[in-house]
Design a protein around this motif. Structure first.
Motif, PDB file in Angstrom:
ATOM      1  N   HIS A 261     116.630  23.760  19.216  1.00  0.00           N
ATOM      2  CA  HIS A 261     116.531  25.187  19.539  1.00  0.00           C
ATOM      3  C   HIS A 261     116.891  25.382  21.009  1.00  0.00           C
ATOM      4  O   HIS A 261     116.817  24.449  21.809  1.00  0.00           O
ATOM      5  N   GLN A 262     117.245  26.584  21.308  1.00  0.00           N
ATOM      6  CA  GLN A 262     117.542  26.970  22.700  1.00  0.00           C
ATOM      7  C   GLN A 262     116.421  26.480  23.636  1.00  0.00           C
ATOM      8  O   GLN A 262     115.241  26.737  23.374  1.00  0.00           O
ATOM      9  N   LYS A 273     118.798  20.689  28.787  1.00  0.00           N
ATOM     10  CA  LYS A 273     118.176  21.658  27.867  1.00  0.00           C
ATOM     11  C   LYS A 273     119.217  22.063  26.830  1.00  0.00           C
ATOM     12  O   LYS A 273     120.346  22.422  27.176  1.00  0.00           O
ATOM     13  N   SER A 274     118.821  21.985  25.577  1.00  0.00           N
ATOM     14  CA  SER A 274     119.761  22.251  24.476  1.00  0.00           C
ATOM     15  C   SER A 274     120.055  23.742  24.332  1.00  0.00           C
ATOM     16  O   SER A 274     119.253  24.590  24.733  1.00  0.00           O
ATOM     17  N   LYS A 275     121.191  23.981  23.683  1.00  0.00           N
ATOM     18  CA  LYS A 275     121.508  25.360  23.277  1.00  0.00           C
ATOM     19  C   LYS A 275     121.015  25.518  21.837  1.00  0.00           C
ATOM     20  O   LYS A 275     120.821  24.535  21.118  1.00  0.00           O
ATOM     21  N   GLU A 276     120.887  26.762  21.421  1.00  0.00           N
ATOM     22  CA  GLU A 276     120.420  27.032  20.053  1.00  0.00           C
ATOM     23  C   GLU A 276     121.390  26.411  19.021  1.00  0.00           C
ATOM     24  O   GLU A 276     122.607  26.590  19.124  1.00  0.00           O
ATOM     25  N   GLU A 278     122.276  23.341  18.522  1.00  0.00           N
ATOM     26  CA  GLU A 278     123.036  22.152  18.914  1.00  0.00           C
ATOM     27  C   GLU A 278     122.516  20.901  18.181  1.00  0.00           C
ATOM     28  O   GLU A 278     121.316  20.753  17.994  1.00  0.00           O
TER      29      GLU A 278
END
Ligand SMILES: Cc1ncc(COP(=O)(O)O)c(C=O)c1O
Length: 372
Positions: A261-262, A273-276, A278
């Protein structure tokens, strides 16, 4: 350190590549030039005994190592070819060297005197073969002046314990375009050799770079290291006279795959930090395998896709950003070819601001070497 025999992360050593690199170099050299395979540091991380066996099959004339234990490892494994130790060995082991017919470099008169005392006191009956090291510009080990060389020659003519087999130097810049220092070193070496009353049978100065780019300076032995492992000694600076085949690839498999999740964080320090939506994959390799922590940001290959290492590399694992979902167990190429693309040791070296030598040598025993 235990080798991970029950894991999917492996360094694959391509035996044909080592063999072909050696054969191509041998064909490239004058017919009477000998080739010694440099198998120090566990064959630059490729496995000393395995590489030595391939090199023997390719017809090398001898081996070079850095320390006595590496030479003994070869002898104990049944290698009877000449072995030359390039590093300084304590003179207290002179009889061990002589007993196992291991050639050693000599960098000072005092070493010879100490070794002579040791050989006499241990009643050693074998002669110790020596190669005089000459420092012409490395500033590392070796005699530096004509006076020193002549003094050693006089000493050697008086004692019986040694067989004066060779004299050698090592170039500092054989792998770069500018040949000024190279030529000055070659010139110094020639003068020092000429100052001898009687030159020994082996006069040598060539490492891989000299063996590839300095015809005429290859002399009687080429001490071939990195080129045998299929890597360009100059990195990218100089074009190879013939193609080299990289001898090592590194592969693993996806052991975890998840959709993020984002804002979901990845690894220690939460530097990524991940993007939604990914997809993130986990690889079972880390800095304890020699897969260095600063490889964060480097890309690896999954079915031909370039996937970035995101977040910090951990001791045993690291994470990559995937372009889509992949099944667990999907092969990941860390070094080597995948479809049309290839990650090279040179690419890793540039990412890490180092040279490829350091990468292969730095892979630890935990990463199993698989020979194909
Ligand atoms: C004295 C000497 N000769 C030869 C080599 C082999 O060098 P390369 O791996 O560049 O062929 C080395 C490597 O460190 C060395 O120290």
């Amino acid at each position: 350190m235990i080798s991970g025999k029950h894991r999917d992360t492996v360094a694959i050593i391509h035996k044909d590549a080592i063999y072909n690199n050696l054969k191509n170099e041998m064909n490239y050299l004058e017919a009477d030039t000998e080739v010694y395979a440099v198998v120090k540091a566990n064959g630059y991380g490729h496995g000393a005994l395995e590489v030595a066996e391939i090199a023997r099959q390719a017809g090398v004339n001898g081996f070079c190592v850095a320390i006595l234990d590496e030479a003994l490892e070869l002898r104990h494994a049944g290698f009877t070819e000449p072995i030359l130790i390039l590093g300084i060995v304590d003179a207290e082991y002179a009889d061990l060297l002589a007993k196992y017919q291991i050639r050693v470099n000599v960098s000072s008169l005092n070493w010879l005197k100490d070794a002579n005392r040791q050989l006499v006191s241990s009643r050693c009956t074998e002669k110790l073969s020596i190669h005089l090291a000459i420092d012409t510009g490395m500033g590392r080990i070796g005699l530096r002046t004509i006076a020193e060389v002549q003094e050693v020659e006089v000493y050697l003519s008086k004692v019986k314990a040694f067989n004066f087999e060779g004299i050698f130097t090592h170039f500092a810049t054989a792998d770069i375009e500018n040949a000024d220092l190279f030529e000055s070193q070659a010139d110094k070496f020639e003068k020092l050799v000429k100052s001898l009353k009687k030159a020994p049978p082996y006069i040598h100065s060539a490492n891989s770079a000299t063996g590839l780019w300095h015809l005429g300076n290859q002399k009687s032995i080429v001490r071939l290291g990195i080129a045998m492992y299929g890597l360009n000694p100059s990195g990218q600076e100089l074009e190879l006279p013939f193609a080299l085949e990289p001898a090592m690839s590194i592969e693993t498999k996806l052991v975890a795959v998840k959709q993020m999740h984002q804002g979901d964080t990845i690894s220690y320090g939460a530097t990524y930090k991940s993007k939604e939506g990914e997809w993130i994959g986990t690889l079972p390799i880390g800095y304890a395998d020699g897969w260095r922590r600063s490889l964060q940001g480097q890309t690896v290959l999954v079915e031909g896709y370039r996937c970035e290492i995101v977040g910090r590399v951990c001791m045993d694992q690291c994470m990559i950003r995937l372009p889509k979902e992949f099944p667990l167990g999907t092969k990941v190429v860390l070094v080597g070819k995948s479809q049309q693309d290839e990650v090279t040791m040179q690419e890793l070296a540039e990412h890490l601001d180092t040279i490829h030598y350091e990468i292969t040598c730095g892979l630890t025993a935990r990463l199993p070497r698989v020979y194909q």
